[in-house]
Scaffold this motif. Sequence first.
Motif, PDB file in Angstrom:
ATOM      1  N   ASP A 239       0.814  -1.223   0.000  1.00 56.91           N
ATOM      2  CA  ASP A 239       0.000   0.000   0.000  1.00 56.91           C
ATOM      3  C   ASP A 239       0.844   1.267   0.000  1.00 56.91           C
ATOM      4  OD1 ASP A 239       1.024   0.094   2.569  1.00 56.91           O
ATOM      5  OD2 ASP A 239      -0.904  -0.181   3.579  1.00 56.91           O
ATOM      6  N   GLY A 240       2.166   1.104  -0.096  1.00 53.18           N
ATOM      7  CA  GLY A 240       3.042   2.264  -0.148  1.00 53.18           C
ATOM      8  C   GLY A 240       3.550   2.716   1.196  1.00 53.18           C
ATOM      9  N   GLY A 241       3.110   2.078   2.270  1.00 54.74           N
ATOM     10  CA  GLY A 241       3.593   2.435   3.598  1.00 54.74           C
ATOM     11  C   GLY A 241       5.027   1.991   3.809  1.00 54.74           C
ATOM     12  N   ASP A 242       5.627   2.474   4.885  1.00 55.64           N
ATOM     13  CA  ASP A 242       7.008   2.128   5.185  1.00 55.64           C
ATOM     14  C   ASP A 242       7.100   0.721   5.770  1.00 55.64           C
ATOM     15  OD1 ASP A 242       7.921   4.608   4.380  1.00 55.64           O
ATOM     16  OD2 ASP A 242       7.697   5.492   6.383  1.00 55.64           O
ATOM     17  N   TYR A 243       8.160   0.005   5.386  1.00 58.05           N
ATOM     18  CA  TYR A 243       8.443  -1.271   6.038  1.00 58.05           C
ATOM     19  C   TYR A 243       9.025  -0.976   7.415  1.00 58.05           C
ATOM     20  CZ  TYR A 243      10.705  -5.570   7.425  1.00 58.05           C
ATOM     21  OH  TYR A 243      11.107  -6.663   8.155  1.00 58.05           O
ATOM     22  N   LEU A 244       8.453  -1.562   8.454  1.00 60.06           N
ATOM     23  CA  LEU A 244       8.934  -1.339   9.811  1.00 60.06           C
ATOM     24  C   LEU A 244       9.636  -2.564  10.386  1.00 60.06           C
ATOM     25  CD1 LEU A 244       5.892   0.642  11.294  1.00 60.06           C
ATOM     26  CD2 LEU A 244       8.034   1.545  10.327  1.00 60.06           C
TER      27      LEU A 244
END
Length: 350
Positions: free
Chosen positions: A238-243
Amino acid sequence: MGLTVVSRSGHTWRLTEQIGSGSEGFVYGVDDARPLVAKLVPDPPDPETYRRRVARLVRQRREPRTVGLLSGTPVRLAWPLVPVRTAGGTDADRVDGYVMTDMRHAYQPFAHLLTTSARHAFLPRATWATALRAALALARLLGDLHAEGYVVGDLTPDNLWADETGRVGMADVDSWQFTDGRETFPGRMRTPGYTAPERIGAPAGTPPDTASDDFALAVLVHQLLMAGLHPFAGHPADGGDYLSYDDNVLHGRCRLADPASVLLPRSVPPADLLPRRLTELFRRALANARRRPTAAEWAQALAAELAPGRLKVCATGPRHVHTVERPWCPWCDLAEQGTDSYPGHPQEEQ
């Protein structure tokens, strides 16, 4: 280094080099003709409880349930043999621990099965069949532990061992959860990437159970069969950051459970290299805690995939082994892209 440990009976061992460390303790070689090592735990949360935990495990080694677990060669468990304390200094300065079997005399670190470079260097004859056998051995060992009332609680590559034939051993027995008489010794440890979603974020001291072990087992079996790939690896689609792996676990980002949830590089093994039976178990294990397969279910399914006729050896070389359900070799596909997970040539086997 000059460290010496002593048992309650007065037997002493001189420790040699430090050979390992973890979140709770340190492992040292032991100057002894037998293959032994010593684990020392400098700062347990409750020293008296820790001493009692180790003493109970040592006693249980002679009980029928544990005798069965320790049968066979090589031994599958680095079980505590005798409690020890460091010698010298004041009582407050002494460190508790125990002597156990040195797993290095029969095994390699389990992590050597999970990367191409380590497999090639330390387990050069390992194939995908070896990974299947190691997965089966691990599932059977965990199932045997659960049947006898033990919960590992923190099942990770760091406390596992394997050999080139796929046999598996386990260490760090002192961190397990178990009951002795009326007293329960709870598991305390958890490792990111191997913690079941229901335990992530739970208060410290929340005890594990067999279902949380089964989640870690599924992660490890996936890593074995997918050339080291963690099932929750991948960038959020979804384009969020990998944490972290744990963040992906909590949000259900997993290629097998939801292919649209993560982005992975083309160099990773394809999901369809897995037999359909195992794919279904992974989907249950990684997406639905209430339907999570047990270690015994994994053992049954993995044994079926090792049955005669279920594996095919690629014509390009004996280390390209894959399921008969796949019409062509997945390892050759990856090798053409520059990532050969099981490199080698037929002449090397002669």
